[in-house]
Scaffold this active site. Structure first.
Site, PDB file in Angstrom:
ATOM      1  CG  ASP A   1       3.304  -9.931   5.594  1.00 12.62           C
ATOM      2  OD1 ASP A   1       4.405 -10.498   5.568  1.00 12.62           O
ATOM      3  OD2 ASP A   1       2.720  -9.540   4.561  1.00 12.62           O
TER       4      ASP A   1
ATOM      5  CG  HIS B   1      -2.070  -9.290   4.382  1.00 16.03           C
ATOM      6  ND1 HIS B   1      -1.697  -9.040   3.095  1.00 16.03           N
ATOM      7  CD2 HIS B   1      -0.940  -9.376   5.094  1.00 16.03           C
ATOM      8  CE1 HIS B   1      -0.367  -8.987   3.023  1.00 16.03           C
ATOM      9  NE2 HIS B   1       0.114  -9.187   4.230  1.00 16.03           N
TER      10      HIS B   1
ATOM     11  CB  CYS C   1      -0.876   0.020   1.241  1.00 19.06           C
ATOM     12  SG  CYS C   1      -1.905  -1.439   1.334  1.00 19.06           S
TER      13      CYS C   1
ATOM     14  CE1 TYR D   1      -3.397 -10.131   0.009  1.00 19.90           C
ATOM     15  CE2 TYR D   1      -5.436  -8.866  -0.022  1.00 19.90           C
ATOM     16  CZ  TYR D   1      -4.216  -9.154   0.548  1.00 19.90           C
ATOM     17  OH  TYR D   1      -3.810  -8.452   1.655  1.00 19.90           O
TER      18      TYR D   1
END
Ligand code: ADP
Ligand code: SF4
Length: 688
Positions: free
Chosen positions: A264, A172, A30, A169
């Protein structure tokens, strides 16, 4: 030029129908620019490609208005009109021979839909992830069909934009593909819930759909979290092994990590390079497809060891590529000591979390590539030769001296103490902050290569010394000290009992090695990392520690940097007693009286000493006296006088480094009082 030991890092590798030129992969990250600032986004990704990364990915990319991530600004492929913004990035990335990747996602109950006002979707009825006061509804079969179609259509749009890799994806705790795997989010009784086979069904279908839609042109990558550290409600390693076995050969590439983001992108305070290895090393043994993994890798020896030992095939990096977009090129060119290593502070993450463009402590050009035209490696040469004196060798002064030196100025850096680094050197000695020293070490290494920069230690300068020096430009970077009087956000009149009290300590005292004895209260009215680090230091030194804060949560800034949970766990493990929502009403006789901000109840805490972490005061006496002297006398020579960093306004180390770099960029250049950077404007184009 390259050390042959590192050759394996430069072997090309096939990913489905495409080939990555080397083993450096900028995994999705991001950046707070996303769909709102496509030119800025594309320029940032371009610098990574220029720096040698074989693959450069977007951040998560919304595939449909029902996965609107507002207020976070991510990539977007809702319909064809979103293609040009990402095509910009692909063109820039391709220009440097790199592959472009897009991380498609539908975040289900982890979206907000605050902008689109669509109803949120989830495997089963459930609350939203981020505490919004509306729920997500269970998807029926028609929703699942729609979701698969949206994903497929977004994959085609990604391909049309020029993407070489398209991600599915499932990591997360952010995307539906993962939410269907999690027992805590998936209570379905149809063929998409219950058994592992059923929970994996949707993920399998998404990969198959994506391969079918774009697999002839694009590699299809699966981003998969192997462990959430949440027990049986989440993805656990044992089950992840089965999932990898079930899907082993289906994607063209496995990109594996741990979940959620706070595990992470672990801050360096809580884990070092390669920390994820025990959670992902099984994947390569289970599939013949290439495997990417992350671990805040900055050392080429660690990287090559990961490859040689068969842990992963490709070095994935987000933060190391932010701190040094040119990391691969530097390894290739044998310039290892030029690598600007990430310090694991997660200031980069705070950009996304505060909904602002990405910034980085180590790399002040990050996020400024387009709007200010800054580059991590190149800088405009000085328009006119000049002599510059920088006073203070903390992060601001060091960065200013380095960048001014790179521009070709004749630079002298004077530092009062016997050591360079300022606050960075002091803070790096505190528990968990050793990597902060990289801010100093990289700059020192660069300065030592510049014959036009001279450094002087043990040189405390007064105004007369500065004037005598005869510089054209003077840059004051003399830092700040922590206040002792309790003044801060919650005590605007200070705390009278703190004044002149020898049992009141500041973070500067702790860093100077002076610690209170016995039972200690750390009073945090700052909200950053300083107070929790102080509590950790004191607890480890055997003190009984109370942590008192007027805030309702402990060290709230840590929520933006992903430190929060780790800090709470560490303080709990060290036996630190936490008292939130408390202001101080008095300190006398070894007892601190605190008042609950909401009930007004007063509590007495035993306190042989109090560490006051409230605010800092700029050390700007030299600047003020120079300014007064320059104003008061007709100088024979005009001096331009500047102050930067903590001596102007105390902040993060990132602010100081940025200030040093910004000063260097503008010194000797025409000043502007207009908006000093480019912005995105939306003219027309709204009709269709
Ligand atoms: P910043 O974060 O803004 O760079 P720091 O506090 O880390 O600030 O660094 C300031 C540095 O300036 C310290 O190393 C300090 O010793 C040095 N310094 C302060 N006053 C003087 C002075 N008068 N002459 C030279 N160096 C000084
Ligand atoms: Fe690393 Fe900190 Fe830069 Fe993020 S901001 S890349 S953690 S140095």
């Amino acid at each position: 030029m390259r050390d042959p030991r590192y050759d394996p890092l430069f072997e090309p590798i096939r990913i489905g129908p495409v080939t990555a030129k080397n083993r450096f992969f900028q995994v999705p990250h991001c950046n707070g620019m996303g769909h709102a600032m496509p030119l800025a986004h594309a320029a940032m990704r371009e610098v990574k490609a220029e720096g040698g990364w074989a693959v450069v990915s977007t951040e998560e990319c919304e595939i449909h208005p029902s996965t609107d991530l507002t207020p976070y600004v991510e990539a977007r492929l809702w319909d064809d009109r979103d293609i040009p913004a990402l095509a910009l990035m692909c063109e820039k990335v391709h220009a440097h021979g790199a592959l472009a990747a897009v991380e498609l996602t539908h975040n289900g109950p982890a979206a907000s839909n605050l902008f689109s006002r669509e109803v949120l979707l989830a495997p089963s009825h459930q609350p939203t992830k981020y505490g919004y006061p509306h729920q997500a509804r269970a998807m029926d079969k028609a929703d699942i069909r729609d979701y698969r179609r949206w994903h497929r259509e977004a994959a085609v749009r990604g391909m049309k934009a020029g993407m070489d890799l398209v991600y599915v994806y499932a990591a997360h705790d952010l995307s539906l593909a993962m939410h269907f795997l999690q027992c805590r989010r998936n209570q379905r009784t149809d063929e998409y819930g219950g058994s592992l086979e059923n929970r994996v069904r949707l993920l399998r279908e998404l990969i198959e759909d994506t391969k079918d839609a774009v697999g002839h042109r694009c590699g299809v990558a699966l981003r998969f979290a192997t462990e959430e550290m949440l027990g049986p409600g989440g993805v656990e390693l044992a089950e992840a092994r089965d999932i990898v076995a079930m899907l082993a050969e289906l994607p063209d590439l496995w990109d594996v990590n741990v979940s959620a983001w706070y595990n992470d992108s672990l801050p360096s305070r809580f884990g070092g390079e390669g920390a994820q290895e025990p959670f992902v090393d099984f994947v390569k043994k289970t599939t013949s497809k290439p495997v990417v993994g992350v671990g805040r890798f900055t050392s080429p020896d660690t990287m090559v060891s990961q490859l040689r030992r068969g842990v992963i095939d490709i070095i994935g990096a987000a933060r190391p590529s932010i701190a040094d977009p040119f990391l691969p090129r530097k390894i290739e060119e044998g310039r290892l000591d030029d690598i600007r290593e990430c310090i694991g502070c997660n200031v980069c993450v705070s950009g996304d979390n505060t909904v602002s463009p990405i910034r980085c402590t180590q790399n002040p050009s990050m996020g400024e590539e387009w709007r200010k035209g800054w580059h991590p490696e190149r800088i405009k040469p000085a328009s006119k030769p000049a002599k510059v004196l920088v006073v203070g060798g903390g992060p601001a002064g060091l960065e200013a001296a380095r960048a001014l030196g790179q521009r070709g100025f004749e630079v002298s850096l004077a530092e009062a103490s016997k050591e360079l680094g300022g606050r960075v050197s002091c803070e790096a000695r505190l528990p968990g902050l050793a990597e902060w020293a990289r801010v100093r070490d990289w700059r020192l290494g660069q300065i030592n290569k510049l014959p036009n920069v001279a450094t002087y230690l043990d040189s405390r300068l007064e105004a007369a010394d500065v004037l005598e020096f005869g510089a054209d430009h003077v840059v004051i970077a003399t830092g700040a000290r922590w206040r002792r009087d309790g003044f801060g956000r919650s005590h605007g009149l200070g705390i009278p009992d703190f004044e002149g009290n020898s049992n009141v300590f500041t973070p500067d005292d702790l860093m100077d090695g002076s610690l209170p004895e016995g039972e200690v209260v750390v009073f945090d009215d700052d909200g950053g990392y300083h107070a929790t680090v102080a509590a950790e230091l004191l607890a480890k030194a055997g003190r009984r520690v109370h942590f008192v804060t007027p805030e309702d949560v402990v060290a709230p800034w840590g929520q933006f940097t992903l430190e929060y949970r780790h800090v709470r766990k560490r303080l709990a493990a060290l036996g630190v007693q936490v008292h939130v929502s408390k202001v101080i009403v008095g300190y006398a006789g070894g007892s601190l009286r605190v008042e609950d901000a909401w009930s007004g109840e007063v509590l007495e805490l035993p306190a042989d000493g109090v560490v006051s972490v409230t605010a800092r005061i700029p050390d700007d006496a030299l600047f003020q006296s120079l300014r007064a002297r320059l104003a008061g006398q007709a100088e024979t020579k005009a001096i331009s006088l500047h102050r930067i960093g903590d001596c102007e306004a105390p902040g993060l180390i990132a602010h100081a480094v940025y200030a040093g770099f910004a000063l260097a960029q503008g010194l000797g250049e025409p000043a502007t009082d207009g908006v000093p950077f480019r912005r995105h404007f939306h003219h027309g184009g709204n009709a269709t």
